[in-house]
Write a protein that holds these residues in place. Structure first.
Motif, PDB file in Angstrom:
ATOM      1  N   ALA A   1       0.847  -1.199   0.000  1.00 12.88           N
ATOM      2  CA  ALA A   1       0.000   0.000   0.000  1.00 12.88           C
ATOM      3  C   ALA A   1       0.880   1.247   0.000  1.00 12.88           C
ATOM      4  O   ALA A   1       0.661   2.171  -0.796  1.00 12.88           O
TER       5      ALA A   1
ATOM      6  N   GLY B   1      -3.527   1.809  -7.931  1.00 10.16           N
ATOM      7  CA  GLY B   1      -4.506   0.803  -8.351  1.00 10.16           C
ATOM      8  C   GLY B   1      -3.863  -0.298  -9.177  1.00 10.16           C
ATOM      9  O   GLY B   1      -2.693  -0.210  -9.568  1.00 10.16           O
TER      10      GLY B   1
ATOM     11  N   THR C   1       5.434  -9.443 -10.384  1.00  9.88           N
ATOM     12  CA  THR C   1       5.687  -8.102  -9.846  1.00  9.88           C
ATOM     13  C   THR C   1       5.712  -7.081 -10.961  1.00  9.88           C
ATOM     14  O   THR C   1       6.031  -7.415 -12.105  1.00  9.88           O
ATOM     15  N   THR C   2       5.328  -5.852 -10.622  1.00  7.25           N
ATOM     16  CA  THR C   2       5.473  -4.759 -11.592  1.00  7.25           C
ATOM     17  C   THR C   2       6.591  -3.843 -11.121  1.00  7.25           C
ATOM     18  O   THR C   2       6.788  -2.767 -11.655  1.00  7.25           O
TER      19      THR C   2
ATOM     20  N   THR D   1      10.196  -8.628  -5.100  1.00  9.51           N
ATOM     21  CA  THR D   1      10.450  -9.970  -5.624  1.00  9.51           C
ATOM     22  C   THR D   1       9.195 -10.583  -6.244  1.00  9.51           C
ATOM     23  O   THR D   1       9.259 -11.584  -6.943  1.00  9.51           O
TER      24      THR D   1
ATOM     25  N   LEU E   1       6.825 -11.832  -4.336  1.00  9.16           N
ATOM     26  CA  LEU E   1       6.416 -12.940  -3.462  1.00  9.16           C
ATOM     27  C   LEU E   1       5.498 -12.503  -2.324  1.00  9.16           C
ATOM     28  O   LEU E   1       4.882 -13.322  -1.658  1.00  9.16           O
TER      29      LEU E   1
ATOM     30  N   PHE F   1       1.827 -13.625  -2.646  1.00  5.82           N
ATOM     31  CA  PHE F   1       1.807 -15.089  -2.708  1.00  5.82           C
ATOM     32  C   PHE F   1       1.912 -15.656  -1.293  1.00  5.82           C
ATOM     33  O   PHE F   1       1.135 -16.535  -0.888  1.00  5.82           O
TER      34      PHE F   1
HETATM   35  N1  LIG Z   1      -1.827  -1.906  -2.831  1.00  4.82           N
HETATM   36  C1  LIG Z   1      -1.444  -2.100  -4.089  1.00  4.82           C
HETATM   37  N2  LIG Z   1      -1.630  -1.138  -5.034  1.00  4.82           N
HETATM   38  C2  LIG Z   1      -1.239  -1.326  -6.304  1.00  4.82           C
HETATM   39  N3  LIG Z   1      -0.642  -2.440  -6.766  1.00  4.82           N
HETATM   40  C3  LIG Z   1      -0.430  -3.427  -5.888  1.00  4.82           C
HETATM   41  C4  LIG Z   1      -0.816  -3.322  -4.513  1.00  4.82           C
HETATM   42  N4  LIG Z   1      -0.498  -4.472  -3.901  1.00  4.82           N
HETATM   43  C5  LIG Z   1       0.059  -5.265  -4.846  1.00  4.82           C
HETATM   44  N5  LIG Z   1       0.117  -4.639  -6.033  1.00  4.82           N
HETATM   45  C6  LIG Z   1       0.624  -5.205  -7.302  1.00  4.82           C
HETATM   46  O1  LIG Z   1       0.795  -6.584  -7.136  1.00  4.82           O
HETATM   47  C7  LIG Z   1       2.145  -6.949  -7.459  1.00  4.82           C
HETATM   48  C8  LIG Z   1       2.541  -8.129  -6.601  1.00  4.82           C
HETATM   49  O2  LIG Z   1       2.620  -7.750  -5.237  1.00  4.82           O
HETATM   50  P1  LIG Z   1       3.526  -8.571  -4.262  1.00  4.82           P
HETATM   51  O3  LIG Z   1       3.430  -7.983  -2.917  1.00  4.82           O
HETATM   52  O4  LIG Z   1       3.214 -10.011  -4.414  1.00  4.82           O
HETATM   53  O5  LIG Z   1       4.970  -8.389  -4.855  1.00  4.82           O
HETATM   54  P2  LIG Z   1       5.844  -7.058  -4.895  1.00  4.82           P
HETATM   55  O6  LIG Z   1       5.298  -6.053  -3.959  1.00  4.82           O
HETATM   56  O7  LIG Z   1       5.995  -6.678  -6.313  1.00  4.82           O
HETATM   57  O8  LIG Z   1       7.229  -7.592  -4.350  1.00  4.82           O
HETATM   58  P3  LIG Z   1       7.556  -8.096  -2.836  1.00  4.82           P
HETATM   59  O9  LIG Z   1       7.844  -9.539  -2.969  1.00  4.82           O
HETATM   60  O10 LIG Z   1       8.705  -7.321  -2.453  1.00  4.82           O
HETATM   61  O11 LIG Z   1       6.358  -7.877  -2.021  1.00  4.82           O
HETATM   62  C9  LIG Z   1       2.931  -5.678  -7.223  1.00  4.82           C
HETATM   63  O12 LIG Z   1       4.133  -5.687  -7.969  1.00  4.82           O
HETATM   64  C10 LIG Z   1       1.954  -4.615  -7.691  1.00  4.82           C
HETATM   65  O13 LIG Z   1       1.970  -4.521  -9.093  1.00  4.82           O
END
Ligand SMILES: Nc1ncnc2c1ncn2[C@@H]1O[C@H](COP(=O)(O)OP(=O)(O)OP(=O)(O)O)[C@@H](O)[C@H]1O
Ligand SMILES: [Mg+2]
Length: 383
Positions: free
Chosen positions: A287, A318, A333-334, A341, A343, A346
């Motif tokens: 967030a 978003g 991931t974006t 990473t 993850l 997940f």
């Molecule tokens: N609150 C959010 N707002 C916008 N996009 C989000 C949000 N939460 C997750 N995402 C999207 O989902 C993807 C995956 O999230 P996730 O937490 O699994 O991995 P990450 O944040 O990219 O890496 P990390 O492993 O460090 O958490 C993010 O890269 C982002 O694109």
């Protein structure tokens, strides 16, 4: 069907005889059904364009578009509407043709009002049954999709935690060896060797990559070792405070507002605080990452039956619709190499499934995202 439902029936009465329409309308109203009225097939179709209807009572003999032709258009354009035809007493063939064209039934004029009311109720009942059937089908399809998603994630999870475990040992050896090479390279006997700086840079790159790979294996394995015995009363509110404490710098730098809408009494669950802390950490860091300066995070809890629902809502960037189905996948991931990473979510999904909870997300690009976590108040596995 319950007579109390009569006022829910949206009925359109179509007949070119004004007097007949008025009398039937009055009698239907007395029985709790208030119909719309149309004096021709054209008017009927015009009304249907604007007003949703359940049942149409349709005179067959009308000037302009005939009742049968009107029926055909209705059935073609508004599949769900049920049509009851009104035919002259000598024109039974009209009724039969009508049924062939999709009418629910036909009544001959003069119409006995209670007979008409019964037919209208039967037609409406069919609509309700079909709606229920449709809803059930949609619900089942949704459930099936969720099950497939969960199964897929579980098998991906098993596989990736297995791999993470296997990779941990070689990673430790690579790290140790890199450290050893650095140590040798720093000794005085090596002070004059050619391209020493390039060698040192290479070793540092190895160390940096090992660090990232370790981050991944730790994310994956972090929650696996935890035993059930760690369950205790978990106060979600204080865990949230604790987690925000760890992220204080980012929150201050971005001047993020936190709105607390947490009910003091509705935030205690019997669960594993270590794992829930990890869930909160992963969701809150996402967030914070999604927010620009002065954005806000709203936290709220509520109770549904034996579950506590925690909502974490941000008004950040978003998630595009096409990504919504992928964000819980490992390694999706974006973010750039240094930022994420893929993850986090997940692991969140995996932890919550393990705790008999769950997670849902809604999001609109440019407006923000809302993650809803469901946690059982009590340990269901122990009855
Ligand atoms: N609150 C959010 N707002 C916008 N996009 C989000 C949000 N939460 C997750 N995402 C999207 O989902 C993807 C995956 O999230 P996730 O937490 O699994 O991995 P990450 O944040 O990219 O890496 P990390 O492993 O460090 O958490 C993010 O890269 C982002 O694109
Ligand atoms: Mg993340």
């Amino acid at each position: 069907m319950n007579r109390l439902d009569d006022d829910k029936i949206r009925l359109l009465l179509v007949d070119d005889e004004d007097g007949f329409r008025k009398i039937i309308t009055k009698r239907l109203a007395k029985r709790g059904i208030n119909p719309f009225q149309a004096a021709s097939g054209e008017e009927c179709l015009n009304i249907l364009e604007k007003e949703p209807m359940d049942v149409v009572v349709l005179d067959v003999k009308m000037p302009g578009i005939s009742g049968i032709d009107t029926l055909k258009v209705i059935k073609q354009e508004y599949e769900k509407i049920q049509v009851i035809l009104l035919t002259g007493n000598v024109a039974v063939t009209d009724g039969i043709e009508g049924i062939k064209s999709g009418a629910f039934d036909y009544l001959t004029k003069p119409v006995e009002i209670d007979h008409l009311v019964n037919k209208i109720r039967q037609a409406f009942e069919i609509i309700c049954l079909e709606e229920e059937k449709q809803k059930e089908l949609e619900y089942r399809a949704k459930l099936e999709k969720k099950m497939i998603d969960t199964e897929r994630l579980i098998s991906l999870g098993t596989m990736s935690t297995g791999i993470a475990h296997e990779i941990n040992n070689p990673l430790a050896i690579i790290n140790e060896s890199a450290g050893f090479m650095k140590y040798i390279l720093s000794s005085s006997e090596m002070s004059n060797i050619p391209r020493k700086d390039a060698l040192m840079m290479g070793i540092e790159k190895i160390e940096k990559s090992v660090k990232r790979a370790s981050l991944i294996t730790h994310q994956l394995l972090g929650h696996v070792k935890k035993q059930k015995s760690l369950l205790s009363n978990v106060d979600i509110l204080s865990l949230l405070h604790e987690t925000f404490g760890l992220m204080e710098k980012d929150i201050k730098d971005k001047q993020i507002n936190i709105n607390w809408e947490i009910d003091n009494e509705k935030n205690i669950v019997w669960s594993d605080p270590y794992q829930i802390r990890q869930v909160l950490m992963n969701l809150l860091s996402n967030a914070v990452h999604a927010l620009k300066e002065n954005g806000s995070i709203t936290l709220s809890t509520r109770e549904i039956d034996d579950d506590i629902i925690l909502e974490i809502k941000d008004n950040g960037v978003g998630i595009p619709r096409e990504n919504l189905g992928k964000i819980f996948d490992p390694f999706f991931t974006t973010k750039s190499f240094d930022e994420g990473t893929g993850l986090g979510l997940f692991v969140v999904h995996k932890i919550l499934s393990g705790l008999n909870g769950g997670i849902d997300v809604t999001s609109t690009v440019g407006k923000g995202s809302c993650f809803q976590i469901r946690l059982p108040k009590y340990d269901k596995s122990n009855g």
